[in-house]
Design a protein around this motif. Sequence first.
Motif, PDB file in Angstrom:
ATOM      1  N   PHE A   1     -23.512  89.057  53.697  1.00  0.00           N
ATOM      2  CA  PHE A   1     -22.353  88.451  53.337  1.00  0.00           C
ATOM      3  C   PHE A   1     -21.930  89.025  52.115  1.00  0.00           C
ATOM      4  O   PHE A   1     -22.383  90.104  51.550  1.00  0.00           O
ATOM      5  CB  PHE A   1     -22.624  86.848  53.120  1.00  0.00           C
ATOM      6  N   GLU A   2     -20.701  88.438  51.706  1.00  0.00           N
ATOM      7  CA  GLU A   2     -20.050  89.086  50.315  1.00  0.00           C
ATOM      8  C   GLU A   2     -19.985  88.185  49.117  1.00  0.00           C
ATOM      9  O   GLU A   2     -19.746  86.801  49.645  1.00  0.00           O
ATOM     10  CB  GLU A   2     -18.583  89.757  50.514  1.00  0.00           C
ATOM     11  N   ILE A   3     -20.368  88.430  48.076  1.00  0.00           N
ATOM     12  CA  ILE A   3     -20.184  87.279  47.001  1.00  0.00           C
ATOM     13  C   ILE A   3     -19.042  87.979  45.877  1.00  0.00           C
ATOM     14  O   ILE A   3     -18.901  89.175  45.774  1.00  0.00           O
ATOM     15  CB  ILE A   3     -21.529  87.085  46.348  1.00  0.00           C
ATOM     16  N   THR A   4     -18.315  87.029  45.353  1.00  0.00           N
ATOM     17  CA  THR A   4     -17.599  87.161  44.078  1.00  0.00           C
ATOM     18  C   THR A   4     -18.095  86.581  42.863  1.00  0.00           C
ATOM     19  O   THR A   4     -18.185  85.430  42.787  1.00  0.00           O
ATOM     20  CB  THR A   4     -16.119  87.110  44.485  1.00  0.00           C
ATOM     21  N   LEU A   5     -18.612  87.115  41.771  1.00  0.00           N
ATOM     22  CA  LEU A   5     -18.850  86.427  40.515  1.00  0.00           C
ATOM     23  C   LEU A   5     -17.716  86.810  39.525  1.00  0.00           C
ATOM     24  O   LEU A   5     -17.005  87.631  39.301  1.00  0.00           O
ATOM     25  CB  LEU A   5     -20.273  87.423  40.018  1.00  0.00           C
ATOM     26  N   SER A   6     -17.677  85.698  38.977  1.00  0.00           N
ATOM     27  CA  SER A   6     -16.244  85.456  38.251  1.00  0.00           C
ATOM     28  C   SER A   6     -16.462  85.151  36.839  1.00  0.00           C
ATOM     29  O   SER A   6     -15.622  84.874  36.259  1.00  0.00           O
ATOM     30  CB  SER A   6     -15.292  84.257  38.733  1.00  0.00           C
ATOM     31  N   SER A   7     -17.413  85.945  36.159  1.00  0.00           N
ATOM     32  CA  SER A   7     -17.977  85.772  34.753  1.00  0.00           C
ATOM     33  C   SER A   7     -18.792  87.023  34.386  1.00  0.00           C
ATOM     34  O   SER A   7     -19.588  87.325  35.121  1.00  0.00           O
ATOM     35  CB  SER A   7     -18.169  84.328  34.530  1.00  0.00           C
ATOM     36  N   SER A   8     -18.709  87.276  33.141  1.00  0.00           N
ATOM     37  CA  SER A   8     -19.510  88.303  32.932  1.00  0.00           C
ATOM     38  C   SER A   8     -21.103  87.981  32.754  1.00  0.00           C
ATOM     39  O   SER A   8     -21.985  88.687  32.959  1.00  0.00           O
ATOM     40  CB  SER A   8     -19.134  88.981  31.420  1.00  0.00           C
ATOM     41  N   GLU A   9     -21.090  86.700  32.590  1.00  0.00           N
ATOM     42  CA  GLU A   9     -22.523  85.790  32.553  1.00  0.00           C
ATOM     43  C   GLU A   9     -23.174  85.873  33.887  1.00  0.00           C
ATOM     44  O   GLU A   9     -24.408  86.511  34.199  1.00  0.00           O
ATOM     45  CB  GLU A   9     -22.562  84.649  31.945  1.00  0.00           C
ATOM     46  N   ALA A  10     -22.471  85.746  34.992  1.00  0.00           N
ATOM     47  CA  ALA A  10     -23.066  85.747  36.164  1.00  0.00           C
ATOM     48  C   ALA A  10     -23.235  87.096  36.497  1.00  0.00           C
ATOM     49  O   ALA A  10     -24.467  87.385  37.361  1.00  0.00           O
ATOM     50  CB  ALA A  10     -22.021  85.033  37.512  1.00  0.00           C
ATOM     51  N   ILE A  11     -22.279  88.148  36.306  1.00  0.00           N
ATOM     52  CA  ILE A  11     -22.774  89.504  36.524  1.00  0.00           C
ATOM     53  C   ILE A  11     -24.017  90.116  35.889  1.00  0.00           C
ATOM     54  O   ILE A  11     -24.847  90.627  36.517  1.00  0.00           O
ATOM     55  CB  ILE A  11     -21.450  90.499  36.082  1.00  0.00           C
ATOM     56  N   GLY A  12     -24.146  89.783  34.680  1.00  0.00           N
ATOM     57  CA  GLY A  12     -25.329  90.007  33.942  1.00  0.00           C
ATOM     58  C   GLY A  12     -26.548  89.428  34.493  1.00  0.00           C
ATOM     59  O   GLY A  12     -27.531  89.898  34.530  1.00  0.00           O
ATOM     60  N   ASP A  13     -26.665  88.147  34.955  1.00  0.00           N
ATOM     61  CA  ASP A  13     -27.573  87.415  35.590  1.00  0.00           C
ATOM     62  C   ASP A  13     -28.120  88.313  36.901  1.00  0.00           C
ATOM     63  O   ASP A  13     -29.313  88.330  36.989  1.00  0.00           O
ATOM     64  CB  ASP A  13     -27.093  86.080  35.970  1.00  0.00           C
TER      65      ASP A  13
END
Length: 204
Positions: A157-169
């Motif tokens: 599947f595909e996900i979109t992370l919409s914050s730098s915090e989520a990307i870093g996590d």
Amino acid sequence: RRFLESGAYRPLAEALSRALGDRVTRVLDAGCGEGYYTEHISRTVTPHGGAVYAFDISKDALKATAGRKCATLFVAGAYKMPVLDASVDVATLLFSPFCREELLRVLRKEGVFFVAYPGERHLFGLKQAVYDTPYLNRPEPTEIEGFALLEKRDVSFEITLSSSEAIGDLFKMTPYYYKTGERDQAKLASLSSLTTEIAFHLCA
């Protein structure tokens, strides 16, 4: 824990629940971490009379799992499980150390072992954001001595992370975080949105 509780990997947890089905089983979650997948396993098997046991080498991780009230817990490592021979119906191994001999020892003769592998394009969008020349993951072998492959489910599947915090996590959950230099880490830190493929192979 914050990343998993966002639901980003929920399709994998749901695929595992479907694979377990309505078996009445004694399940051992080997290397349960903070218990996200353990809780999904418990929701699946306990209504049918099953029981869930889980361990991890990290006491802090087990404290987080204990808060979920989803399993009988103990501190242990994958290479020396304090579990009786042939006492487990199902074992699950999700991104934890693998010890073939111990799993063969604790599983009953007709027991089933579930393991998740990253697919070829798993996190490729993340790699594209970090590396100048991103690469595909090498296929993991599905043949394990002493085990017979029953089934293989592809979970993509595909996900979109919409914050730098989520990307870093997400990044800090991966081995890439420890292998990536400051310059490439800075590329990711500058992003406020990231879309990436997620691909797993769930084998039994």
